[in-house]
Design an enzyme around this catalytic site. Structure first.
Site, short mmCIF file in Angstrom:
data_model
loop_
_atom_site.label_atom_id
_atom_site.label_comp_id
_atom_site.label_asym_id
_atom_site.label_seq_id
_atom_site.Cartn_x
_atom_site.Cartn_y
_atom_site.Cartn_z
N ASP A 1 7.02 -6.29 -6.31
CA ASP A 1 6.39 -7.52 -5.87
C ASP A 1 4.89 -7.28 -5.78
OD1 ASP A 1 5.86 -7.15 -2.55
OD2 ASP A 1 7.35 -5.83 -3.46
N HIS B 1 9.97 -8.91 -0.88
CA HIS B 1 9.83 -7.48 -1.17
C HIS B 1 10.96 -6.97 -2.07
CE1 HIS B 1 6.84 -4.63 -0.12
NE2 HIS B 1 7.40 -4.05 0.91
N ASN C 1 9.28 2.02 1.69
CA ASN C 1 8.21 2.99 1.92
C ASN C 1 8.55 4.41 1.48
OD1 ASN C 1 6.98 0.78 3.00
ND2 ASN C 1 6.86 1.57 5.08
N ASN D 1 3.34 -0.03 -0.50
CA ASN D 1 3.84 1.25 0.01
C ASN D 1 4.92 1.89 -0.85
OD1 ASN D 1 2.07 1.41 2.18
ND2 ASN D 1 3.39 0.18 3.48
#
Length: 180
Positions: free
Chosen positions: A84, A19, A59, A105
């Site tokens: 990513d 991530h 997020n 997100n």
């Protein structure tokens, strides 16, 4: 003014995780620079370019991006977000603009807070291990061979960023998506 955003999560627990590929690309590109803290982010400003690593966790990336966009009055089409992508094979890329979050997100947060999706994205493939929970997978660390493979392709990712800075999203997409 251009804004280059690398997405990731802050802290050593998240270093070298799938991530955090956006952070990894910017760290590689700007390894000699001193990052400053502001806008709930770490940032480097060089001439008319701001490089940003939101520190709001993935997020909530949009909160940090919006602060910079509002402060510097950056046009949305002058933003490149490095992210990513589970749906791309490992260490491949795709440039896109005007598209949905695709379930990411961090991108969803940016779209919601900027109220647009016109910004450009450099999507770097992390593949998808369907035998693992998605959250666990994206937060898992790259293995040694993955890091070597990523490092071998970093110069191309740097080149794409530099080309975007000097040109617009459409030219960048046209030039580099044909190389995939």
């Amino acid at each position: 003014m251009k804004l280059i955003v690398g997405l990731g999560n802050p802290g050593s627990d998240y270093e070298n995780t799938r991530h955090n590929i956006g952070f990894m690309v910017l760290n590689s590109l700007l390894q000699q620079e001193n990052w400053k803290a502001k806008f709930d982010s770490l940032y480097v400003k060089i001439d008319d370019v701001i490089y940003l690593k939101p520190q709001t966790y993935m997020n909530n990336s949009g909160f940090a991006v919006k602060k910079v966009v509002d402060f510097y009055k950056i046009k949305h089409e002058n933003i490149l977000v490095i992210q990513d992508d589970l749906d791309l094979p490992f260490n491949t890329f795709k440039l896109k603009k005007n598209s949905s979050s695709g379930g990411h997100n961090g991108i969803k947060s940016i779209i919601e807070l900027l109220n647009t999706n016109v910004f450009c994205r450099l999507k770097i493939g992390i593949a998808h291990n369907k035998s693992m929970d998605t959250k666990d997978y994206v937060l898992s660390k790259f293995n040694y061979q993955n890091i070597l493979d990523l490092n071998n392709k970093m110069s191309l990712y740097h080149e794409i960023i530099k080309y975007f800075i000097e040109n617009d999203a459409d030219k960048t997409i046209s030039k580099y998506n044909s190389m995939r």
